[in-house]
Scaffold this motif. Structure first.
Motif, PDB file in Angstrom:
ATOM      1  N   SER A 107       1.011  -1.327  -0.019  1.00  0.00           N
ATOM      2  CA  SER A 107       0.234   0.079  -0.133  1.00  0.00           C
ATOM      3  C   SER A 107       0.716   1.294  -0.230  1.00  0.00           C
ATOM      4  O   SER A 107       0.695   2.244  -0.719  1.00  0.00           O
ATOM      5  N   ASN A 162       2.479   1.526  -3.454  1.00  0.00           N
ATOM      6  CA  ASN A 162       1.347   1.980  -4.311  1.00  0.00           C
ATOM      7  C   ASN A 162       1.267   3.642  -4.271  1.00  0.00           C
ATOM      8  O   ASN A 162       1.232   4.470  -5.320  1.00  0.00           O
ATOM      9  N   GLU A 164      -0.821   4.893  -7.497  1.00  0.00           N
ATOM     10  CA  GLU A 164      -2.285   5.221  -7.162  1.00  0.00           C
ATOM     11  C   GLU A 164      -2.765   6.288  -8.258  1.00  0.00           C
ATOM     12  O   GLU A 164      -2.200   7.305  -8.121  1.00  0.00           O
TER      13      GLU A 164
END
Length: 322
Positions: A60, A63, A109
């Protein structure tokens, strides 16, 4: 005729960095105004290559970090202009076309890119293609058809970390698929031999000094992927570090030229085999057009020219941004 500007962003399986293009679009033409690759810092590149083994919190974080890297690239390439849209392929963290269900994961992202640039962002091309029943890779054939489809039959090759080909001509896309390894195995071999001090065999100079190990090459060519019929696609995990561990347990400065010569031959022969096996009429091909980082490997290009003779082989101009 109305003209619009768009920014395209992607990073391939070699994870060299973010390639950004500022493109002028008209109804019947595409013109590249600017094209640049913004290299990942070494630590970020290493983390991208290790993304397949990350836990959710680390993935995450990566990203969003890559989202900022892609946004930086979009802002740099579009300086002094106002594009209408950004298209972002993202960075492949995982690609599983043969799983049940088929799946893929692209990071960098898009929401970060949209907030940083203030522009609408179109993304998730690969997941959408797979949701519609496609392989999710390669995605470039539509553009190859646009550029080359109205001419004679050509094999339009892109050699990145993985190699792929579009067979186009006569107004039709005949086939498109990943043929096998491109640069990824060669790059990994250089990293191992130099302990990370070098990332690639620039110009193929080391491979040109080595001798192909025909026994190892024969074992490599026996991989079942090469016998599969298209459509088919790959990520670097299929032809990655584990394969080097199995076939080249020791790679150092002394044997590196031979390792690279063998891996370059693997790339060249699997491209040759894949194209001639799957072209609608091999004899009908008129030209092999090569792009991507592998087109800058002079040794690899010499081997492709020899294998595909008498078809002419040429390198696609850098302005194509591939």
């Amino acid at each position: 005729m109305k003209t619009r500007l768009a920014v395209g962003l992607m990073s391939g399986t070699s994870a060299d960095g973010v390639t950004a293009a500022l493109v002028e679009l008209r109804a019947d033409s595409v013109r590249v105004r600017r094209c640049e690759t913004y290299a990942y810092p070494p630590l970020l590149k290493r983390r991208v290559l290790e993304a397949v083994n990350m836990r959710a919190p680390e993935l995450s974080l990566l990203n969003f970090e890559l989202g900022h890297s892609f946004a930086d690239a979009a802002l740099k390439i579009s300086r002094g202009t106002r594009p209408s849209v950004v298209g972002s392929h993202g960075q492949t963290a995982w690609h599983g076309p043969n799983a049940d269900p088929p799946n893929t994961l692209q990071i960098a992202e898009p929401s970060v890119i949209a907030e940083r640039t203030g522009l609408p962002v179109v993304a998730d091309f690969r997941p959408r293609d797979m949701a519609a029943g496609g392989q999710g890779a390669p995605l470039v054939p539509a553009f190859d058809l646009f550029l080359f489809g109205r001419g004679p039959r050509r094999a339009v090759v892109n050699i990145g970390g993985i190699s792929n080909v579009s067979l186009v001509g006569g107004g039709k896309l005949w086939s498109a698929f990943d043929t096998g390894p491109g640069n990824a195995l060669m790059d990994e071999a250089v990293r191992r031999a130099t302990r990370g001090r070098s990332e690639m065999d620039r110009g193929g100079r080391l491979a040109a000094r080595g001798l192909v190990d025909e026994k190892i090459l024969k074992r490599l060519l026996a991989h079942p992927y090469f016998k599969q019929a298209p459509p088919k696609s790959l990520d670097r995990t299929t032809f990655g570090p584990a394969l080097l561990d199995r076939h080249f347990p020791r790679i150092d400065a002394a044997n590196l030229p031979g390792v690279l010569a063998t891996l370059a031959e693997l790339t060249a022969r699997t491209l040759w085999y894949g194209i001639l096996e799957n072209a609608p009429d091999g004899a009908g091909l008129t030209e092999i057009v090569v792009s991507g980082g592998g087109a800058l490997n002079a040794h690899l290009m010499r081997r492709l020219s020899a294998l595909f003779s008498p078809f002419p082989s040429r390198r696609r101009p850098r302005t194509a941004c591939r």
